[in-house]
Design an enzyme around this catalytic site. Sequence first.
Site, PDB file in Angstrom:
ATOM      1  CG  ASN A 143      53.514  -1.053-143.551  1.00 54.48           C
ATOM      2  OD1 ASN A 143      52.529  -0.095-143.576  1.00 54.48           O
ATOM      3  ND2 ASN A 143      54.370  -1.177-142.277  1.00 54.48           N
ATOM      4  CG  HIS A 199      61.738   5.471-140.353  1.00 58.26           C
ATOM      5  ND1 HIS A 199      62.344   4.298-140.296  1.00 58.26           N
ATOM      6  CD2 HIS A 199      61.785   6.343-139.370  1.00 58.26           C
ATOM      7  CE1 HIS A 199      63.192   4.687-139.024  1.00 58.26           C
ATOM      8  NE2 HIS A 199      62.766   5.742-138.592  1.00 58.26           N
ATOM      9  CG  ASP A 253      65.170   5.425-142.413  1.00 63.91           C
ATOM     10  OD1 ASP A 253      64.588   4.674-142.954  1.00 63.91           O
ATOM     11  OD2 ASP A 253      65.465   4.877-141.166  1.00 63.91           O
TER      12      ASP A 253
HETATM   13  C1  GAR Z   1      57.303  -1.299-140.299  1.00 69.96           C
HETATM   14  O1  GAR Z   1      57.129  -0.458-138.762  1.00 69.96           O
HETATM   15  C2  GAR Z   1      58.211  -0.275-140.942  1.00 69.96           C
HETATM   16  O2  GAR Z   1      57.760   1.012-140.749  1.00 69.96           O
HETATM   17  C3  GAR Z   1      59.372  -0.386-140.508  1.00 69.96           C
HETATM   18  O3  GAR Z   1      59.517  -1.822-140.308  1.00 69.96           O
HETATM   19  C4  GAR Z   1      58.368  -2.369-140.105  1.00 69.96           C
HETATM   20  C5  GAR Z   1      57.731  -3.448-140.983  1.00 69.96           C
HETATM   21  O4  GAR Z   1      56.694  -4.075-140.775  1.00 69.96           O
HETATM   22  N1  GAR Z   1      60.690  -0.148-141.268  1.00 69.96           N
HETATM   23  C6  GAR Z   1      61.651   0.742-141.121  1.00 69.96           C
HETATM   24  O5  GAR Z   1      61.977   0.554-139.960  1.00 69.96           O
HETATM   25  C7  GAR Z   1      62.588   0.957-142.211  1.00 69.96           C
HETATM   26  N2  GAR Z   1      63.734   1.810-141.590  1.00 69.96           N
HETATM   27  P1  GAR Z   1      55.824  -4.803-141.616  1.00 69.96           P
HETATM   28  O6  GAR Z   1      56.924  -5.919-142.293  1.00 69.96           O
HETATM   29  O7  GAR Z   1      54.767  -5.486-140.920  1.00 69.96           O
HETATM   30  O8  GAR Z   1      55.394  -4.049-142.718  1.00 69.96           O
END
Ligand code: GAR
Length: 216
Positions: A16, A111, A147
């Site tokens: 992200n 999230h 969240d």
């Molecule tokens: C993503 O899916 C994000 O939405 C989640 O962690 C992942 C990180 O992926 N976040 C949460 O669950 C927060 N509560 P990334 O490091 O590849 O962006």
Amino acid sequence: MARLRLAILISGRGSNMRTLLAACRSGVVAADPCLVLSNRAEAPGLALAEAAGVPTRTIPHRDFGERTAFDAALDRALREAGAEFVCLAGFMRLLTRDFIEAWRDRMINIHPSLLPAFPGLDTHRRALAAGVKFAGCTVHFVRFETDTGPIIAQAVVPVLGSDDEARLAARVLEAEHRLYPLALGLVAAGKVWVEGERAVVEGVTQPTQMLLNPTG
Ligand code: GAR
């Protein structure tokens, strides 16, 4: 409008974060990334940020006895970098009330669920166990409870009969990569503000189509 000085907090992969950096670079988002900060030195996202030419820092949470001390160090690092706005992008630490208040309405999170459903960890496993027919992701301003906070934007994807956690997570992640730059872009353009704990979003187009699952 002046461009936002943006800090991104990560703990891991950083996919992200990478889409946010790309959107800033291409001009889709009117923000200038000034810092990518991780609580884990081994986070793969740090190398991606360095490759994109963005300053990085690691503040290992294990170096601090208490959450308040860790959050104070985070706050100092953000201010030293001149950050005006913070994106949490897979930052997997609970933040203290004081830190969250200090960045109130200047910090957003993504999230991987349609909040308020399935906050916290193991989102996709719990969504599959509940048998929901749609999943998705949410970008929201950060409040103290995990969240929670005023919702800026959401994306919906179908849950398919053949899904396991990995397949559902991949479909949602693709939506995250579209949604997070869109939401940050709206904030940076001054089209989003908070009124009575709801986010008001102006000057946008909205969908009118109903979605059914199954379709027939
Ligand atoms: C993503 O899916 C994000 O939405 C989640 O962690 C992942 C990180 O992926 N976040 C949460 O669950 C927060 N509560 P990334 O490091 O590849 O962006």
